[in-house]
Scaffold this active site. Structure first.
Site, mmCIF file in Angstrom:
data_model
loop_
_atom_site.group_PDB
_atom_site.id
_atom_site.type_symbol
_atom_site.label_atom_id
_atom_site.label_comp_id
_atom_site.label_asym_id
_atom_site.label_seq_id
_atom_site.Cartn_x
_atom_site.Cartn_y
_atom_site.Cartn_z
ATOM 1 N N ASN A 9 14.340 -32.296 -33.065
ATOM 2 C CA ASN A 9 14.382 -30.836 -33.200
ATOM 3 C C ASN A 9 15.775 -30.386 -32.769
ATOM 4 O O ASN A 9 16.088 -30.379 -31.580
ATOM 5 C CB ASN A 9 13.300 -30.219 -32.305
ATOM 6 N N TRP A 10 16.573 -30.007 -33.756
ATOM 7 C CA TRP A 10 17.956 -29.645 -33.452
ATOM 8 C C TRP A 10 18.111 -28.230 -32.906
ATOM 9 O O TRP A 10 19.204 -27.832 -32.508
ATOM 10 C CB TRP A 10 18.833 -29.812 -34.701
ATOM 11 N N LYS A 11 17.024 -27.447 -32.959
ATOM 12 C CA LYS A 11 17.085 -26.056 -32.459
ATOM 13 C C LYS A 11 18.256 -25.334 -33.135
ATOM 14 O O LYS A 11 18.520 -25.596 -34.306
ATOM 15 C CB LYS A 11 17.159 -26.069 -30.922
ATOM 16 N N HIS A 95 6.427 -23.906 -31.240
ATOM 17 C CA HIS A 95 7.301 -24.401 -30.166
ATOM 18 C C HIS A 95 7.343 -23.385 -29.023
ATOM 19 O O HIS A 95 7.313 -22.172 -29.261
ATOM 20 C CB HIS A 95 8.716 -24.651 -30.716
ATOM 21 N N GLU A 97 9.668 -22.295 -27.297
ATOM 22 C CA GLU A 97 10.763 -21.309 -27.385
ATOM 23 C C GLU A 97 10.390 -20.175 -28.326
ATOM 24 O O GLU A 97 10.788 -19.031 -28.117
ATOM 25 C CB GLU A 97 12.061 -22.030 -27.812
ATOM 26 N N GLU A 164 4.567 -30.679 -25.180
ATOM 27 C CA GLU A 164 5.882 -30.488 -24.563
ATOM 28 C C GLU A 164 5.729 -29.610 -23.324
ATOM 29 O O GLU A 164 5.668 -28.380 -23.436
ATOM 30 C CB GLU A 164 6.829 -29.793 -25.551
ATOM 31 N N GLY A 170 14.716 -29.606 -21.821
ATOM 32 C CA GLY A 170 16.120 -29.312 -21.558
ATOM 33 C C GLY A 170 16.484 -29.318 -20.079
ATOM 34 O O GLY A 170 17.555 -28.868 -19.698
ATOM 35 N N SER A 209 12.986 -33.787 -22.499
ATOM 36 C CA SER A 209 13.982 -34.691 -21.918
ATOM 37 C C SER A 209 13.761 -36.162 -22.277
ATOM 38 O O SER A 209 13.984 -37.046 -21.452
ATOM 39 C CB SER A 209 14.069 -34.492 -20.396
HETATM 40 P P1 13P Z 1 14.802 -31.643 -24.887
HETATM 41 O O1 13P Z 1 14.627 -33.037 -25.473
HETATM 42 O O2 13P Z 1 16.212 -31.140 -25.010
HETATM 43 O O3 13P Z 1 14.223 -31.530 -23.523
HETATM 44 O O4 13P Z 1 13.931 -30.664 -25.841
HETATM 45 C C1 13P Z 1 12.617 -30.972 -26.113
HETATM 46 C C2 13P Z 1 12.140 -30.046 -27.173
HETATM 47 O O5 13P Z 1 11.963 -28.861 -26.949
HETATM 48 C C3 13P Z 1 11.899 -30.623 -28.514
HETATM 49 O O6 13P Z 1 11.204 -29.729 -29.325
#
Ligand code: 13P
Length: 246
Positions: A9-11, A95, A97, A164, A170, A209
């Site tokens: 997931n590149w966000k 997600h 976020e 998650e 993150g 992470s």
């Molecule tokens: P990180 O791997 O940067 O913690 O992010 C996880 C994430 O939100 C994947 O969707």
């Protein structure tokens, strides 16, 4: 046996040029990884380019969100049909976020999952608790609410679930493999309540992470079937190491 499923997931990262560079390096590094489903989820602007570059490869393409209507006056939104049109196979829905910054609730998530599946997209459905919820002993309540609400009247085909924990996203704080397993087992029990034995075929990914250094141990756990990777998926070198975890 559930086939491992590893998704990036590149966000909100990477221009089209950066997407191009990544894929050119990444494809040769994972070309022999045939016993794992590999998925990249770039931002919308990179999807058409990525669809062209991934065609005929062993890597599938995902978007990071959709709107649930088929079309209409919804400025700024993208429909499932538009994603199918450009060659997308999956979409990430729910997600944390999106839930946190864009106020998505379980009902919206449920509508998006329905729309995606109707259009023929596979769904990567995300759930997870905050640190306050975990410390307050509410993890199972939150998961039950998110699973039951998000998957109401949804069939289990072409569905992948991603657990998650928000406190691990993150932050560099990965859930220990034991915590991941314990929570994944609870998620699978909820899925069993909805889908009976079909829940045994569903992949449950861990996200938060994940790195080349911790993927192998996480993957030894019986209910951890793959990973949804943020930060460590932005470099072809580190994400290909995660895909080639065996
Ligand atoms: P990180 O791997 O940067 O913690 O992010 C996880 C994430 O939100 C994947 O969707």
């Amino acid at each position: 046996m559930r086939k491992p499923f590893i998704a990036a997931n590149w966000k909100m990262y990477k221009t089209t040029g950066e997407t191009n560079d990544f894929i050119k390096d990444f494809l040769p590094a994972v070309s022999s990884a045939t016993d794992v489903d590999i998925v990249l989820a770039p931002p919308f602007t990179s999807l058409p380019l990525a669809a062209g570059l991934l065609k005929g490869s062993n890597v599938n393409l995902s978007a990071q969100d959709i709107y649930f209507e088929k079309e209409g006056a919804y400025t700024g939104e993208i429909s499932s049909g538009m994603l199918v049109d450009i060659g997308c196979q999956y979409v990430i829905i729910g997600h944390s976020e999106r839930r946190q910054y864009f106020n998505e609730d379980d009902e919206t998530v449920n509508k998006k999952i329905k729309a995606a599946k109707e259009a023929g997209l596979g769904v990567i459905f995300c759930i997870g608790e905050t640190i306050e919820e975990r410390e307050g002993g509410k993890t199972e309540d939150i998961i039950k609410r998110e699973v039951d609400g998000g998957l109401k009247d949804i069939s289990p085909d072409n569905l992948v679930v991603a657990y998650e924990p928000i406190w691990a996203i993150g932050t560099g704080k990965t859930a220990t493999p034991e915590i991941a397993q314990e929570t994944h087992a609870f998620v699978r029990a909820r899925l069993k309540a909805l889908y009976n034995d079909k829940a045994d075929d569903l992949r449950i990914l861990y996200g938060g992470s994940v790195k080349p250094e911790n993927i192998s141990e996480l993957m030894t756990k019986p209910d951890v079937d793959g990973a949804l990777v943020g930060g460590a998926s932005l470099k072809a070198d580190s994400f290909s190491k995660i895909v080639n975890f065996k």
